[in-house]
Design a protein around this motif. Structure first.
Motif, PDB file in Angstrom:
ATOM      1  N   SER A  10       0.914  -1.375  -0.069  1.00  0.00           N
ATOM      2  CA  SER A  10      -0.321  -0.043   0.076  1.00  0.00           C
ATOM      3  C   SER A  10       0.908   1.377  -0.007  1.00  0.00           C
ATOM      4  N   PRO A  11       0.335   2.311  -0.554  1.00  0.00           N
ATOM      5  CA  PRO A  11       1.071   3.598  -0.500  1.00  0.00           C
ATOM      6  C   PRO A  11       1.504   4.076   0.633  1.00  0.00           C
ATOM      7  N   SER A  12       0.590   3.833   1.780  1.00  0.00           N
ATOM      8  CA  SER A  12       1.096   4.362   3.195  1.00  0.00           C
ATOM      9  C   SER A  12       2.132   3.455   3.885  1.00  0.00           C
ATOM     10  N   THR A  13       2.338   2.126   3.486  1.00  0.00           N
ATOM     11  CA  THR A  13       3.377   1.343   3.938  1.00  0.00           C
ATOM     12  C   THR A  13       4.507   1.802   3.340  1.00  0.00           C
ATOM     13  N   LYS A  14       4.563   1.840   1.774  1.00  0.00           N
ATOM     14  CA  LYS A  14       5.672   2.143   1.357  1.00  0.00           C
ATOM     15  C   LYS A  14       6.277   3.498   1.726  1.00  0.00           C
ATOM     16  N   GLU A  15       5.346   4.343   2.165  1.00  0.00           N
ATOM     17  CA  GLU A  15       5.835   5.734   2.472  1.00  0.00           C
ATOM     18  C   GLU A  15       6.647   5.554   3.705  1.00  0.00           C
ATOM     19  N   LYS A  16       6.208   4.752   4.739  1.00  0.00           N
ATOM     20  CA  LYS A  16       6.998   4.495   5.914  1.00  0.00           C
ATOM     21  C   LYS A  16       8.132   3.830   5.683  1.00  0.00           C
ATOM     22  N   ILE A  17       8.307   2.741   4.814  1.00  0.00           N
ATOM     23  CA  ILE A  17       9.428   2.240   4.524  1.00  0.00           C
ATOM     24  C   ILE A  17      10.560   2.992   4.075  1.00  0.00           C
ATOM     25  N   GLU A  18      10.093   3.861   3.111  1.00  0.00           N
ATOM     26  CA  GLU A  18      11.031   4.930   2.309  1.00  0.00           C
ATOM     27  C   GLU A  18      11.578   5.853   3.283  1.00  0.00           C
ATOM     28  N   GLN A  19      10.846   6.399   4.458  1.00  0.00           N
ATOM     29  CA  GLN A  19      11.235   7.301   5.261  1.00  0.00           C
ATOM     30  C   GLN A  19      12.319   6.718   6.322  1.00  0.00           C
ATOM     31  N   ALA A  20      11.777   5.339   6.705  1.00  0.00           N
ATOM     32  CA  ALA A  20      12.874   4.165   7.305  1.00  0.00           C
ATOM     33  C   ALA A  20      14.231   4.365   6.931  1.00  0.00           C
ATOM     34  N   ILE A  21      14.162   4.061   5.377  1.00  0.00           N
ATOM     35  CA  ILE A  21      15.409   3.929   4.650  1.00  0.00           C
ATOM     36  C   ILE A  21      16.194   5.245   4.849  1.00  0.00           C
ATOM     37  N   ALA A  22      15.490   6.387   4.595  1.00  0.00           N
ATOM     38  CA  ALA A  22      16.045   7.645   4.755  1.00  0.00           C
ATOM     39  C   ALA A  22      16.701   8.144   6.000  1.00  0.00           C
ATOM     40  N   ASP A  23      15.960   7.780   7.167  1.00  0.00           N
ATOM     41  CA  ASP A  23      16.374   7.994   8.437  1.00  0.00           C
ATOM     42  C   ASP A  23      17.483   7.155   8.888  1.00  0.00           C
ATOM     43  N   LEU A  24      17.659   6.112   8.420  1.00  0.00           N
ATOM     44  CA  LEU A  24      18.798   4.858   8.727  1.00  0.00           C
ATOM     45  C   LEU A  24      19.917   5.079   7.932  1.00  0.00           C
ATOM     46  N   LYS A  25      19.803   5.917   6.697  1.00  0.00           N
ATOM     47  CA  LYS A  25      20.808   5.933   5.576  1.00  0.00           C
ATOM     48  C   LYS A  25      20.910   4.503   5.121  1.00  0.00           C
ATOM     49  N   TYR A  26      20.139   3.733   4.851  1.00  0.00           N
ATOM     50  CA  TYR A  26      20.497   2.339   4.414  1.00  0.00           C
ATOM     51  C   TYR A  26      20.636   2.367   2.847  1.00  0.00           C
ATOM     52  N   VAL A  27      21.793   1.473   2.595  1.00  0.00           N
ATOM     53  CA  VAL A  27      22.047   1.374   1.269  1.00  0.00           C
ATOM     54  C   VAL A  27      21.894  -0.051   0.858  1.00  0.00           C
ATOM     55  N   PRO A  28      20.812  -0.221  -0.108  1.00  0.00           N
ATOM     56  CA  PRO A  28      20.633  -1.545  -0.592  1.00  0.00           C
ATOM     57  C   PRO A  28      21.649  -2.365  -1.268  1.00  0.00           C
ATOM     58  N   ASN A  29      21.845  -3.536  -0.877  1.00  0.00           N
ATOM     59  CA  ASN A  29      22.693  -4.508  -1.827  1.00  0.00           C
ATOM     60  C   ASN A  29      22.311  -4.975  -2.930  1.00  0.00           C
TER      61      ASN A  29
END
Length: 357
Positions: free
Chosen positions: A34-53
């Protein structure tokens, strides 16, 4: 000093309050989130500075969207143009590009580069160095798990390639000189034993024979402007009766024009010059260079399309070449030469008279 802990997908999932699988679906652009779940995950990625493998993701999908390019370590304008265009078209198709630069262009050098590509799980490779037919056939046969496409091989070699028909442009060049009244032609070829160099020389000679023109001399360079300059200096030292030079690439033609001008030979008034490749800068030489045009952009577009198709029916393409006429060629003008000789003689005579009075 404490080493910073690497952020993982589990950390992202925990912060977003979702499962590991949901984070994975977002990273893989799945529509089942869902768009809301996707937005939460993208925000978590930004906050944690996660770099996908990305490599791990590609391996999980059992594919790597990477094209390999094997090119020469001694970069020429042509090799740079090919690499840049391939990269652009690959990226437009969702692929990245991995380079391997060679010092040795023989079978062993290319095979070693292919082994390195295989170790990086790259299975689609463009060979952007001159390869003779026997080596091209052997490389293809010895690497059946890699789709290899050649861009500098004999167009009629039975391997996958996107190349140019050398006879079109060379025959146009010779015919153009004949129409301008030139009869005696000097040749400045590329290195002996390279497919592109040898094919251009062969077609020049066929064109000279067809048009009943004389080959005055043959010199060779290594594609660089310096080699074109040095070859032309020797040409002018040993031969005096040619009125035009056919040159195997534009960089050597630039060197040839420089040598002619330093020897007080005007281009094209005294000697006409025709290059080959028609680089973007060639229109801005002084004088602007008449040259055989190769559509490198189309070549690279087709090469990328053929590699990413995954279609066993993909076949080779031989592209046409054309002559772009600019200011470095002109009619043979005996009267103009006679006038220049007369002017020089008058100046010399005047100088002698002045010294006596």
């Amino acid at each position: 000093m404490e080493t910073k802990k690497k952020v993982t997908m589990q950390d992202v999932a925990k912060k977003a309050g979702v499962s590991y699988q949901t984070v994975s679906r977002v990273l893989n652009n799945s529509c089942n989130v869902s768009p809301s779940t996707k937005e939460k995950i993208e925000q978590a990625i930004a906050d944690l500075k996660y770099v996908p493998n990305l490599l791990a993701q590609e391996l999980a999908k059992k594919e790597r969207k990477v094209l390999g390019i094997i090119s020469t370590a001694v970069l020429s304008q042509a090799s740079v143009d090919v690499a840049a265009s391939v990269r652009r078209y690959a990226m437009n198709s969702g692929y990245s590009v991995d380079f391997s630069l060679l010092d040795n262009h023989n079978y062993d050098g290319i095979q070693e580069a292919l082994l390195e590509m295989r170790s990086r799980l790259i299975t689609k490779v463009i060979i952007n160095v001159p390869v003779d037919s026997a080596d091209a056939i052997k490389l293809t046969a010895d690497n059946t798990d890699i789709t290899i496409l050649f861009v500098d091989v004999d167009p009629y070699c039975p391997v996958l390639n996107v190349t140019f028909n050398p006879s079109d442009g060379t025959l146009f060049s010779v015919s153009h000189l004949r129409q301008l009244g030139h009869q005696k032609i000097a040749l400045l070829a590329g290195p002996e034993g390279l497919s592109s160099s040898d094919s251009r020389l062969k077609c020049w000679r066929e064109g000279l024979k067809i048009n009943n023109l004389e080959e005055v001399c043959l010199f060779r360079g290594d594609w660089s402007a310096q080699s074109g300059y040095l070859a032309t200096v020797k040409m002018l030292r040993d031969y005096h009766d040619f009125t035009a030079i056919l040159v195997a690439n534009d960089q050597m033609a630039l060197g040839a024009i420089s040598a002619l001008q330093q020897a007080n030979k005007s281009v094209p008034e005294d000697i006409s010059v025709i290059g080959y490749d028609d680089y973007a800068d060639s229109a801005y030489y002084i004088p602007s260079l008449t040259s055989v045009h190769l559509d490198r952009d189309l070549q690279c577009k087709l090469a990328v399309e053929k590699l990413i198709k995954d279609d066993k029916a993909v076949v080779s393409s031989v592209l046409p070449t054309t002559l772009v006429v600019r200011k470095s060629t002109d009619k043979v003008n005996g009267n103009r030469k006679d006038l220049k000789a007369l002017t020089k003689a008058l100046r010399d005579a005047a100088s002698i008279l002045e010294s006596k009075f």
